[in-house]
Design a protein around this motif. Structure first.
Motif, PDB file in Angstrom:
ATOM      1  N   LEU A   1       0.980  -1.297  -0.027  1.00 13.14           N
ATOM      2  CA  LEU A   1       0.042   0.008   0.174  1.00 13.14           C
ATOM      3  C   LEU A   1       1.012   1.080   0.000  1.00 13.14           C
ATOM      4  O   LEU A   1       0.577   2.212  -0.827  1.00 13.14           O
ATOM      5  CB  LEU A   1      -0.686   0.199   1.243  1.00 13.14           C
ATOM      6  CG  LEU A   1      -1.581   1.257   1.291  1.00 13.14           C
ATOM      7  CD1 LEU A   1      -2.387   1.560   0.274  1.00 13.14           C
ATOM      8  CD2 LEU A   1      -2.461   1.258   2.719  1.00 13.14           C
ATOM      9  N   LEU A   2       1.661   1.220   1.167  1.00 11.92           N
ATOM     10  CA  LEU A   2       2.603   2.597   1.046  1.00 11.92           C
ATOM     11  C   LEU A   2       3.367   2.599  -0.487  1.00 11.92           C
ATOM     12  O   LEU A   2       3.920   3.751  -0.641  1.00 11.92           O
ATOM     13  CB  LEU A   2       3.651   2.336   2.214  1.00 11.92           C
ATOM     14  CG  LEU A   2       2.850   2.526   3.346  1.00 11.92           C
ATOM     15  CD1 LEU A   2       3.810   2.283   4.793  1.00 11.92           C
ATOM     16  CD2 LEU A   2       2.200   3.767   3.721  1.00 11.92           C
ATOM     17  N   LYS A   3       4.000   1.509  -0.716  1.00 15.85           N
ATOM     18  CA  LYS A   3       4.904   1.418  -1.883  1.00 15.85           C
ATOM     19  C   LYS A   3       3.934   2.161  -2.920  1.00 15.85           C
ATOM     20  O   LYS A   3       4.601   2.829  -3.888  1.00 15.85           O
ATOM     21  CB  LYS A   3       5.160   0.138  -2.329  1.00 15.85           C
ATOM     22  CG  LYS A   3       6.213   0.040  -3.620  1.00 15.85           C
ATOM     23  CD  LYS A   3       6.712  -1.449  -3.897  1.00 15.85           C
ATOM     24  CE  LYS A   3       7.537  -1.517  -4.945  1.00 15.85           C
ATOM     25  NZ  LYS A   3       7.832  -2.795  -5.346  1.00 15.85           N
ATOM     26  N   ASP A   4       2.659   1.660  -3.396  1.00 15.93           N
ATOM     27  CA  ASP A   4       1.889   2.277  -4.548  1.00 15.93           C
ATOM     28  C   ASP A   4       1.716   3.664  -4.339  1.00 15.93           C
ATOM     29  O   ASP A   4       1.547   4.400  -5.039  1.00 15.93           O
ATOM     30  CB  ASP A   4       0.673   1.443  -4.484  1.00 15.93           C
ATOM     31  CG  ASP A   4       0.744  -0.008  -5.363  1.00 15.93           C
ATOM     32  OD1 ASP A   4       1.856  -0.200  -5.631  1.00 15.93           O
ATOM     33  OD2 ASP A   4      -0.313  -0.781  -5.103  1.00 15.93           O
ATOM     34  N   LEU A   5       1.334   4.143  -2.973  1.00 17.80           N
ATOM     35  CA  LEU A   5       1.104   5.554  -2.595  1.00 17.80           C
ATOM     36  C   LEU A   5       2.379   6.423  -3.045  1.00 17.80           C
ATOM     37  O   LEU A   5       2.493   7.349  -3.632  1.00 17.80           O
ATOM     38  CB  LEU A   5       0.997   5.762  -1.054  1.00 17.80           C
ATOM     39  CG  LEU A   5      -0.536   5.413  -0.882  1.00 17.80           C
ATOM     40  CD1 LEU A   5      -0.477   5.408   0.689  1.00 17.80           C
ATOM     41  CD2 LEU A   5      -1.621   6.241  -1.509  1.00 17.80           C
TER      42      LEU A   5
ATOM     43  N   GLY B   1      -6.048 -19.617  -4.820  1.00 18.74           N
ATOM     44  CA  GLY B   1      -4.423 -19.571  -4.728  1.00 18.74           C
ATOM     45  C   GLY B   1      -4.201 -18.829  -3.552  1.00 18.74           C
ATOM     46  O   GLY B   1      -4.866 -18.204  -2.685  1.00 18.74           O
ATOM     47  N   THR B   2      -2.755 -18.499  -3.624  1.00 17.64           N
ATOM     48  CA  THR B   2      -2.070 -17.642  -2.356  1.00 17.64           C
ATOM     49  C   THR B   2      -2.206 -16.199  -2.823  1.00 17.64           C
ATOM     50  O   THR B   2      -1.439 -16.024  -3.774  1.00 17.64           O
ATOM     51  CB  THR B   2      -0.820 -18.444  -2.002  1.00 17.64           C
ATOM     52  OG1 THR B   2      -0.951 -19.745  -1.642  1.00 17.64           O
ATOM     53  CG2 THR B   2      -0.197 -17.668  -0.837  1.00 17.64           C
ATOM     54  N   ILE B   3      -2.454 -15.346  -1.860  1.00 15.76           N
ATOM     55  CA  ILE B   3      -2.219 -14.008  -2.114  1.00 15.76           C
ATOM     56  C   ILE B   3      -0.903 -13.387  -2.321  1.00 15.76           C
ATOM     57  O   ILE B   3      -0.380 -13.611  -1.159  1.00 15.76           O
ATOM     58  CB  ILE B   3      -3.185 -12.989  -1.275  1.00 15.76           C
ATOM     59  CG1 ILE B   3      -4.603 -13.373  -1.294  1.00 15.76           C
ATOM     60  CG2 ILE B   3      -3.024 -11.484  -1.653  1.00 15.76           C
ATOM     61  CD1 ILE B   3      -5.263 -13.105  -2.702  1.00 15.76           C
ATOM     62  N   LYS B   4      -0.493 -13.183  -3.272  1.00 13.68           N
ATOM     63  CA  LYS B   4       0.913 -12.643  -3.662  1.00 13.68           C
ATOM     64  C   LYS B   4       1.049 -11.096  -3.225  1.00 13.68           C
ATOM     65  O   LYS B   4       1.984 -10.656  -2.580  1.00 13.68           O
ATOM     66  CB  LYS B   4       1.633 -12.806  -4.674  1.00 13.68           C
ATOM     67  CG  LYS B   4       2.840 -12.534  -5.057  1.00 13.68           C
ATOM     68  CD  LYS B   4       3.423 -12.750  -6.421  1.00 13.68           C
ATOM     69  CE  LYS B   4       4.707 -12.228  -6.709  1.00 13.68           C
ATOM     70  NZ  LYS B   4       5.168 -12.524  -8.085  1.00 13.68           N
ATOM     71  N   LYS B   5       0.046 -10.347  -3.700  1.00 16.48           N
ATOM     72  CA  LYS B   5       0.185  -8.809  -3.540  1.00 16.48           C
ATOM     73  C   LYS B   5      -1.190  -8.323  -3.564  1.00 16.48           C
ATOM     74  O   LYS B   5      -2.111  -8.591  -4.448  1.00 16.48           O
ATOM     75  CB  LYS B   5       0.945  -8.245  -4.889  1.00 16.48           C
ATOM     76  CG  LYS B   5       1.039  -6.839  -4.850  1.00 16.48           C
ATOM     77  CD  LYS B   5       1.951  -6.033  -6.164  1.00 16.48           C
ATOM     78  CE  LYS B   5       1.783  -4.538  -6.025  1.00 16.48           C
ATOM     79  NZ  LYS B   5       2.460  -4.026  -7.319  1.00 16.48           N
ATOM     80  N   ILE B   6      -1.449  -7.585  -2.609  1.00 22.96           N
ATOM     81  CA  ILE B   6      -2.810  -6.559  -2.887  1.00 22.96           C
ATOM     82  C   ILE B   6      -2.501  -4.973  -3.361  1.00 22.96           C
ATOM     83  O   ILE B   6      -1.830  -4.459  -2.297  1.00 22.96           O
ATOM     84  CB  ILE B   6      -3.461  -6.474  -1.585  1.00 22.96           C
ATOM     85  CG1 ILE B   6      -3.650  -8.012  -1.240  1.00 22.96           C
ATOM     86  CG2 ILE B   6      -4.933  -5.643  -1.551  1.00 22.96           C
ATOM     87  CD1 ILE B   6      -4.385  -8.182   0.257  1.00 22.96           C
ATOM     88  N   GLY B   7      -2.914  -4.549  -4.394  1.00 22.61           N
ATOM     89  CA  GLY B   7      -2.778  -3.271  -4.667  1.00 22.61           C
ATOM     90  C   GLY B   7      -3.895  -2.596  -4.961  1.00 22.61           C
ATOM     91  O   GLY B   7      -4.805  -3.106  -4.383  1.00 22.61           O
TER      92      GLY B   7
END
Length: 258
Positions: A58-62, A133-139
């Motif tokens: 989240l912070l990375k996307d921001l 499946g397995t969650i890898k990333k939430i954008g």
């Protein structure tokens, strides 16, 4: 019309000005450096304060989107483009853009709710709309899932907001699940015992978890059963299934020779 043509000519002159080209390149390079350094700093903060990966992304996307917007605004300023006129122009075509980008906006807003709800976390196993499946990333726009077949799937966040989904227990991430048809006459119990003797000799099999076998149905070909084994690390999911199938074929060959 003359003023419009003059403005375009002025922008082109600014664009091919060596000093401005260098300035624009510095802005782009500086933006990339800030994004990369920001990601490293966020990683250190994550380890220090034990932040989860969802907050990290989240912070990375921001940071990324903020830097991109500021860099674009700066480049337009260097080229002599008036941002106020652009904003006004966007207002004129805002309706058209709104219709064209309604899915993007919907996914973005849904992403905010998905992240803020904290129900779905990085590393969890979920099933939604037939995908598991397995969650890898939430954008902000998409959620990335890794299936047991090691495929990467990008799920629009609006799908998570408008469809029911299952969240599986943590152990599900490391489970090998196979459907196998046993030959007619083969004992399910004996088959499981012989397969266990082989499978538990591998160090990547979780020996603390007992293997499971479930009879699904019986037909003219034999008994359809579901096999469950657990591995120590997710990376063994694919190769683990291949190994199990190879050992099953060996058991079948031995049984057919009797």
């Amino acid at each position: 019309m003359l003023d419009y043509n003059y403005k375009i000519l002025e922008i082109l002159v600014n664009l091919f000005n060596i000093e401005n080209i260098v300035y624009i390149l510095l802005i782009i390079i500086g933006g990339l450096i800030v994004i990369r350094l920001g990601d490293k700093i966020l990683s250190k903060i994550e380890h220090k304060f034990d932040l989860n990966l969802t907050a990290h992304y989240l912070l990375k996307d921001l940071l990324k989107y903020t830097v991109i917007i500021l860099a674009i605004a700066w480049i337009l300023h260097v080229l002599g483009i008036n941002l106020e006129s652009i904003i006004i122009s966007l207002g004129v075509v805002g309706v058209a853009i709104g219709f064209a980008s309604k899915d993007i906006v919907s996914n973005f807003i849904s992403g905010i709710f998905v992240i803020s709800d904290k129900k779905i976390q990085i590393g969890e196993v979920i099933e939604v709309n037939g995908f598991k499946g397995t969650i890898k990333k939430i954008g902000f726009r998409n959620t990335t899932m890794i299936t047991q077949e090691n495929y990467e799937i990008n799920i629009p966040n609006s799908l998570l907001s408008t469809n029911p989904y299952k969240i599986y227990p943590p152990a599900e991430e490391y489970k090998l699940r196979l459907l196998v048809t046993l030959p007619n006459g083969m004992s399910i119990g004996e088959f499981k015992k012989n397969l266990d003797d082989t499978m538990y000799s591998y160090n990547w099999i979780n020996k603390e978890k007992e293997s499971k076998i479930f009879a699904k149905e019986f037909n003219e070909k034999g008994s359809l059963v579901e096999l469950n084994y657990w591995v120590n690390k997710y990376k063994y999911i694919v190769c683990g299934k291949i190994t199990i199938l190879e050992n099953i074929n060996k058991l079948f060959d031995e049984y057919n020779k009797k």
